[in-house]
Write an enzyme that holds these catalytic residues in place. Structure first.
Site, PDB file in Angstrom:
ATOM      1  N   CYS A  41      49.644  39.412  39.840  1.00 14.13           N
ATOM      2  CA  CYS A  41      48.844  38.288  39.739  1.00 14.13           C
ATOM      3  C   CYS A  41      48.351  37.874  41.034  1.00 14.13           C
ATOM      4  O   CYS A  41      47.063  37.614  40.913  1.00 14.13           O
ATOM      5  CB  CYS A  41      49.673  37.086  38.967  1.00 14.13           C
ATOM      6  SG  CYS A  41      50.147  37.547  37.459  1.00 14.13           S
TER       7      CYS A  41
HETATM    8  P1  NAD Z   1      50.060  44.866  31.240  1.00 11.58           P
HETATM    9  O1  NAD Z   1      49.404  45.523  31.795  1.00 11.58           O
HETATM   10  O2  NAD Z   1      51.696  44.808  31.521  1.00 11.58           O
HETATM   11  O3  NAD Z   1      50.029  44.474  29.560  1.00 11.58           O
HETATM   12  C1  NAD Z   1      48.900  44.578  28.820  1.00 11.58           C
HETATM   13  C2  NAD Z   1      49.325  45.124  27.538  1.00 11.58           C
HETATM   14  O4  NAD Z   1      47.998  44.983  26.851  1.00 11.58           O
HETATM   15  C3  NAD Z   1      49.488  47.049  27.775  1.00 11.58           C
HETATM   16  O5  NAD Z   1      50.672  46.974  27.065  1.00 11.58           O
HETATM   17  C4  NAD Z   1      48.354  47.430  27.082  1.00 11.58           C
HETATM   18  O6  NAD Z   1      48.631  48.496  26.505  1.00 11.58           O
HETATM   19  C5  NAD Z   1      47.879  46.354  26.086  1.00 11.58           C
HETATM   20  N1  NAD Z   1      46.347  46.427  25.561  1.00 11.58           N
HETATM   21  C6  NAD Z   1      45.192  46.922  26.191  1.00 11.58           C
HETATM   22  N2  NAD Z   1      44.310  46.767  25.251  1.00 11.58           N
HETATM   23  C7  NAD Z   1      44.688  46.424  24.182  1.00 11.58           C
HETATM   24  C8  NAD Z   1      44.234  46.372  22.986  1.00 11.58           C
HETATM   25  N3  NAD Z   1      42.882  46.385  22.791  1.00 11.58           N
HETATM   26  N4  NAD Z   1      44.783  45.871  22.012  1.00 11.58           N
HETATM   27  C9  NAD Z   1      46.224  45.717  21.975  1.00 11.58           C
HETATM   28  N5  NAD Z   1      46.956  45.780  23.122  1.00 11.58           N
HETATM   29  C10 NAD Z   1      46.125  46.232  24.131  1.00 11.58           C
HETATM   30  O7  NAD Z   1      49.462  43.157  31.610  1.00 11.58           O
HETATM   31  P2  NAD Z   1      50.485  41.703  31.807  1.00 11.58           P
HETATM   32  O8  NAD Z   1      51.074  41.830  33.294  1.00 11.58           O
HETATM   33  O9  NAD Z   1      51.271  41.519  30.888  1.00 11.58           O
HETATM   34  O10 NAD Z   1      49.202  40.889  32.038  1.00 11.58           O
HETATM   35  C11 NAD Z   1      48.405  40.344  30.838  1.00 11.58           C
HETATM   36  C12 NAD Z   1      47.486  39.425  31.236  1.00 11.58           C
HETATM   37  O11 NAD Z   1      48.230  38.067  31.819  1.00 11.58           O
HETATM   38  C13 NAD Z   1      46.833  39.443  32.431  1.00 11.58           C
HETATM   39  O12 NAD Z   1      45.367  38.839  32.320  1.00 11.58           O
HETATM   40  C14 NAD Z   1      47.385  38.748  33.691  1.00 11.58           C
HETATM   41  O13 NAD Z   1      46.567  38.574  34.642  1.00 11.58           O
HETATM   42  C15 NAD Z   1      48.149  37.679  33.160  1.00 11.58           C
HETATM   43  N6  NAD Z   1      49.412  37.298  33.495  1.00 11.58           N
HETATM   44  C16 NAD Z   1      50.343  38.210  33.845  1.00 11.58           C
HETATM   45  C17 NAD Z   1      51.622  37.719  34.563  1.00 11.58           C
HETATM   46  C18 NAD Z   1      52.479  38.503  34.900  1.00 11.58           C
HETATM   47  O14 NAD Z   1      53.492  37.987  35.472  1.00 11.58           O
HETATM   48  N7  NAD Z   1      52.418  39.923  34.676  1.00 11.58           N
HETATM   49  C19 NAD Z   1      51.669  36.219  34.457  1.00 11.58           C
HETATM   50  C20 NAD Z   1      50.656  35.440  34.093  1.00 11.58           C
HETATM   51  C21 NAD Z   1      49.475  35.964  33.431  1.00 11.58           C
END
Ligand code: NAD
Length: 427
Positions: free
Chosen positions: A265
């Site tokens: 992030c």
């Molecule tokens: P991540 O990479 O861990 O997870 C994303 C998931 O989405 C993966 O499992 C992937 O396979 C799946 N995916 C991709 N395309 C897809 C589709 N078309 N249909 C269904 N699933 C699909 O990402 P994350 O860390 O969970 O982050 C997700 C979002 O949240 C990002 O925008 C990030 O900036 C935001 N965010 C993350 C955090 C954190 O601490 N990780 C905190 C707040 C916000």
């Protein structure tokens, strides 16, 4: 309420399991089969404290999984988009997963008779939902937004490591909507949450997320700069931070000087905000420096190490920790990468041990580095130990196993400093 969640990563899975824990009927959907199979078995595909427990408690009942998007969306009234929005090389966010998700959701909504709410939980720069996500959904649904389907931007603020706790007990919920129906529907979903709920328009919600993360990153780079001066002056920056934090306007969070921030992030979001501002011809000098200060900390660590051990060439160097912070297996944008890159350039022999992230490190580095099964194993015959992540188990390590007990601590975690050559990064 009946909810579907697209993407079962750190945010999506915690959101899905957390909403199930709150009594909603949730279906989690992902394109990665292994993740779905793990969740179905009641196992979390990621390491996150307490997540296994709430998955196990709800799976097959309030929490279900699917790889069939059509039924997942048709059987729910709200869909959360939680796909990744990684950085492009220029710092802008990459919307490839978001675009696919919008197209796929839109194609299902096209034939759905009932109203449906789409919630953007992924982090997207201000303007993205209105200028890119809504048009994409409109194109594939061929239906009217705000009448046939609604949209809310609902940023997530959870911290990895305490994500379940944060999701279930957030400081605030931000509901970014441009119409009342969408906003009301998401508010109902969060009725059971005991925290302030702020309703704003879509782009304000997007900006709240970025300005919050940029502020937190700024606090860390600020205290790191203070720490770097403190070190020269023989002052302990942790005592300084304690003194500062007694002022309620400052608070003690994000004031731990050290190797700096990482994860999926803060670095990505600060860079994306800088890039977005650049598109508007606004130069964010402060945030540019926040990134620079952060990136310098790993190099400072190696500079201190060289002063203690001389050239690093052919030395066995133990990296203790790889995750960007304790409590997670996430190595995205961890300072460990800058350290490894530099150590390889200097032809050092790198062995890494992280209690949770060794698996992810193996996926990233394969045979380019060695992996230890324990901290002791990593320390055995090493000539330098670098403390990368503040795992509690590192506090009382036995450094006598090392060939040369030189320890550079990037996280102010080492308590047992007897018989070692200890160097703190900013203290
Ligand atoms: P991540 O990479 O861990 O997870 C994303 C998931 O989405 C993966 O499992 C992937 O396979 C799946 N995916 C991709 N395309 C897809 C589709 N078309 N249909 C269904 N699933 C699909 O990402 P994350 O860390 O969970 O982050 C997700 C979002 O949240 C990002 O925008 C990030 O900036 C935001 N965010 C993350 C955090 C954190 O601490 N990780 C905190 C707040 C916000």
């Amino acid at each position: 309420m009946d909810v579907s969640v697209l993407g079962t990563g750190y945010v999506g899975l915690v959101t899905g399991a957390g909403l199930a824990e709150k009594g909603h009927n949730v279906t989690c959907y992902d394109i990665i089969k292994e993740k779905i199979e793990d969740i179905e078995r009641g196992v979390s595909p990621i390491y996150e404290r307490g997540l296994d427990v709430i998955i196990k408690r709800n799976i097959g009942d309030k929490l279900n999984t699917s790889m069939d998007l059509k039924s997942t969306i048709n059987d729910s009234s709200i869909t959360f988009i939680c796909v990744g929005t990684p950085s492009n090389r220029d710092g802008s966010i990459n919307l490839k997963y978001m675009n696919n998700a919008c197209r796929e959701i839109g194609e299902v909504l096209k034939n759905k008779k009932q109203y449906h709410l789409v919630v953007v939980k992924s982090t997207v720069v201000p303007g993205t939902t209105e200028q890119k996500i809504i048009p994409r959904l409109k194109q594939s649904t061929e239906k009217k937004v705000y009448r046939d389907w609604g949209i809310v931007m609902n940023p997530e603020f959870l911290r990895e490591g305490v994500a379940v706790e944060d999701f279930l007990n957030p400081d605030r919920i931000i509901i970014g909507a441009n119409d009342r129906r969408s906003s009301d529907m998401l508010s109902r979903l969060y009725e059971d949450f005991n925290c302030p709920v702020l309703r704003v328009d879509i782009k304000t919600a997007e900006m709240i997320k970025y300005s919050s993360n940029a502020f937190l990153a700024t606090k860390i780079s600020y205290i790191n700069e203070v720490g770097n001066i403190c070190k020269k002056l023989g002052i302990n920056v942790y005592d300084v931070a304690k003194g500062m934090a007694l002022d309620h306007r400052i608070s003690d969070s994000f004031l731990a000087a050290g190797l700096g921030f990482g994860g999926s992030c803060l670095p990505k979001d600060v860079k994306a905000l800088i890039h977005r501002s650049g598109e508007l011809n606004i130069k964010l000098d402060l945030l540019d420096s926040v990134i620079k200060v952060n990136e310098k900390q790993a190099y400072r660590m190696l500079e201190l190490a060289r002063k203690k051990t001389g050239p690093l060439k052919n030395k066995k160097i133990a990296l203790l920790g790889a995750a960007f912070k304790p409590g997670t297996d996430d190595i995205r944008e961890s300072p460990v990468h800058a350290l490894i890159k530099k150590l390889h350039e200097e032809k050092a022999k790198v062995v890494v041990y992280d209690p949770q992230a060794n698996g992810n490190m193996k996926k990233e580095y394969g045979k380019k580095i060695s992996y230890a099964l324990s901290a002791d194993d990593a320390l055995l015959d090493a000539e330098l130990a670098l403390i990368v992540t503040a795992w509690r188990e590192f506090e009382l390590l036995d450094f006598s196993l090392m060939k040369e007990p030189v320890v550079v601590d990037g996280r102010n975690i080492i308590k047992n400093k007897k018989n070692i050559i200890y160097e703190g990064l900013c203290w």
